[in-house]
Design a protein around this motif. Structure first.
Motif, PDB file in Angstrom:
ATOM      1  N   SER A  67      34.318 -27.969 -30.485  1.00 41.40           N
ATOM      2  CA  SER A  67      33.166 -27.474 -31.240  1.00 41.40           C
ATOM      3  C   SER A  67      33.613 -26.624 -32.422  1.00 41.40           C
ATOM      4  O   SER A  67      32.982 -26.652 -33.469  1.00 41.40           O
ATOM      5  N   ARG A 126      37.316 -34.101 -40.537  1.00 48.23           N
ATOM      6  CA  ARG A 126      36.802 -35.451 -40.377  1.00 48.23           C
ATOM      7  C   ARG A 126      37.965 -36.443 -40.266  1.00 48.23           C
ATOM      8  O   ARG A 126      37.964 -37.337 -39.454  1.00 48.23           O
ATOM      9  N   GLU A 180      36.112 -29.422 -43.937  1.00 49.56           N
ATOM     10  CA  GLU A 180      35.265 -30.475 -43.421  1.00 49.56           C
ATOM     11  C   GLU A 180      35.971 -31.834 -43.550  1.00 49.56           C
ATOM     12  O   GLU A 180      36.021 -32.619 -42.604  1.00 49.56           O
ATOM     13  N   SER A 239      33.888 -28.671 -35.453  1.00 52.49           N
ATOM     14  CA  SER A 239      32.638 -29.076 -36.099  1.00 52.49           C
ATOM     15  C   SER A 239      31.895 -27.870 -36.673  1.00 52.49           C
ATOM     16  O   SER A 239      31.101 -28.014 -37.594  1.00 52.49           O
TER      17      SER A 239
END
Lengths: 281, 222
Positions: A190, A264, A260, A193
């Motif tokens: 988590s 990813r 990010e 993210s």
């Protein structure tokens, strides 16, 4: 460019858009000229108003300490808010109602009230409560921590809840205990993210540190006021300081997009590795 | 409790100011934010860039600085004046700052709402021969506006809390009154803080519940 609103323009639409672009360029330039003239009428372009802003000792006396004040408050509050957010965010996920409910109440309370009244309470109320007046720095950090920490608690909670159900079911199935499931399985996934959202929240925190101005904490806005009082150039000084804030925040925002993209890519690699594992298995 | 009751008129008057600031700024920010959003999604790149630049600048500048600039830059230096009464003038300068700042967030909320409408909807609208205005009115906006309800609710709640920053330029709203009361009634600091905090919860909580209910009620099933 085809979007939900417009089809890719054909020849006629392209001509029309070009005409519109020309017209609106003129309109915007006229607007800019209007602002220029209004500034000029009030003598805002005078060299003596702008010159102090490029002088070394103005930077040394005012701006550098201001930047330092803003950044230290933001850093201190950022670290504390992350701790606060982790504790209360995980607290809200607890199996025990006597942990979950108070943690929820604290988070909801601090999220619902304005940051400024927290700072006022800490700064002006500390003498009545503690017997000593705490420093402006402590009051700003106190307010920023409680408010942003509560927002971060919600981010943490949402992040952990967003981990696919199968992950924690599998973790329990192989016999991990509650703490280990959280520490080894849920949090590592988590956190990745959450990172972009967490960084955006740090932008909010950095911006809110300007509230320190109201209780005379020495940060950028306070120093703008000082420069304005010293050189009578509040408009140029505000524009410069706004630029500094924007630069700081865009750097943070850029960091968020890098993180990010990075996570990813890592996410894809993880997925890819899983597929390989399946194929070889 | 006693201190709160003693000063209830003062406190209520201060909260009324917060409500007025919020209401006026919300209308202003909605109108200006809609205009910005229209520019932001227009087919003319100059307008997109201009609106995008405005949003980037305002979103990354602290509201305290925006209101500071409105009062001391625009008001004192550049001679923008709304009224001869100093409190009324400061009220409107604070509104100007709040509108300028909040409209950037309104613009982003509306733009993201438009982006939630699937491109296929618009393509289908064009395919059955609807003009731009028709597809906007009948297909895109009805869906986009529904998706915008929840984010706009959050913007409004943030705005209500942000009205306290008008204290920067001496608008006598609730945070400023709290500060004065803490200094005069130092034996009731907690009661005053909790009272004022409760006042804000009374303003923000129903707003949040209402927008949450509205967003669920009008949400588009996809």
């Amino acid at each position: 460019m085809s979007s939900v609103l417009y089809d890719a323009p054909g020849p006629r639409a392209r001509t029309r858009n070009r005409v519109l672009a020309a017209v609106f360029t003129v309109v915007l330039l006229a607007l800019a000229y209007f602002v220029y003239v209004k500034f000029d009428e009030k003598g805002q372009w005078a060299a003596e108003k702008w010159k102090p802003l490029v002088q070394g000792d103005v930077w040394r006396t005012y701006l550098i300490p201001g930047i330092r004040g803003t950044v230290t408050a933001a850093l201190a509050a950022g670290v504390l808010a992350l701790v606060f957010g982790a504790v209360f965010g995980l607290g809200r996920l607890s199996d025990h109602w006597w942990v979950r409910l108070p943690a929820g109440a604290v988070v909801e309370f601090f999220r619902a009230i304005p940051l400024l009244i927290l700072i006022f309470f800490a700064f002006f109320g500390s003498f009545a409560v503690l017997g000593v007046t705490i420093s402006a720095f402590a009051a700003v950090v106190f307010g920023l921590t409680l408010y942003n920490g509560s927002v971060i608690a919600e981010i943490v909670r949402a992040g952990v809840l967003a981990v696919p159900r199968g992950q924690w079911e599998a973790a329990y199935a192989i016999g991990l205990r509650k703490g280990a499931v959280m520490r080894l399985i849920l949090l590592p996934q988590s956190v990745r993210s959450m990172l972009p959202v967490l960084i955006s929240q740090l932008v909010v925190l950095l911006k809110d540190s300007a509230l320190g101005y109201i209780i005379a904490y020495i940060e950028l806005l306070h120093q703008t006021d000082q420069i304005g009082a010293q050189f009578g150039n509040i408009v140029p000084a505000s524009i410069l300081v706004a630029g500094i804030y924007i630069a700081l925040n865009l750097t943070l925002g850029w960091l968020a997009t890098v993180v990010e993209r990075h996570s990813r890519r890592r996410g894809q690699r993880v997925l890819h590795a899983d597929q390989q594992a399946l194929e070889t298995a | 409790m006693g201190a709160l009751l003693d000063h209830r008129d003062e406190i209520l008057a201060a909260f009324w100011l917060n409500v007025k600031l919020s209401a006026v700024s919300a209308v202003g920010a909605l109108v200006f934010g809609l205009l910005l959003a229209a520019l932001r999604v227009s087919p003319v790149s100059v307008l997109r860039t201009a609106a995008g630049g405005y949003v980037t600048v305002l979103r990354n500048t602290p509201l305290t600085l925006v209101i500071f600039f409105a009062a001391f830059g625009l008001g004192a230096e550049l001679g923008v004046k709304f009224s001869d009464t100093i409190t009324t003038n400061n009220f409107w300068l604070a509104v100007l700052g709040l509108v300028a700042y909040t409209s950037a967030f309104v613009c982003e909320a509306i733009r993201s709402g438009i982006n939630t409408v699937p491109v296929g909807q618009a393509e289908a609208a064009r395919a059955v021969g609807l003009t731009f205005a028709q597809s906007l009115r009948m297909i895109i906006l009805p869906q986009a506006l529904r998706a915008v309800v929840a984010p706009l609710g959050s913007v409004l709640i943030a705005l209500i809390k942000n009205t306290t920053i008008a204290a920067t330029i001496g608008v006598g709203e609730a945070a400023l009154v709290m500060r004065e009361l803490i200094e005069t009634e130092s034996n009731a600091v907690f009661a005053i803080f909790l009272g004022i905090a409760f006042g804000f919860i009374v303003l923000t909580l129903p707003t949040g519940l209402f927008f949450g209910w509205l967003a669920r009620r009008v949400s588009v099933l996809r």
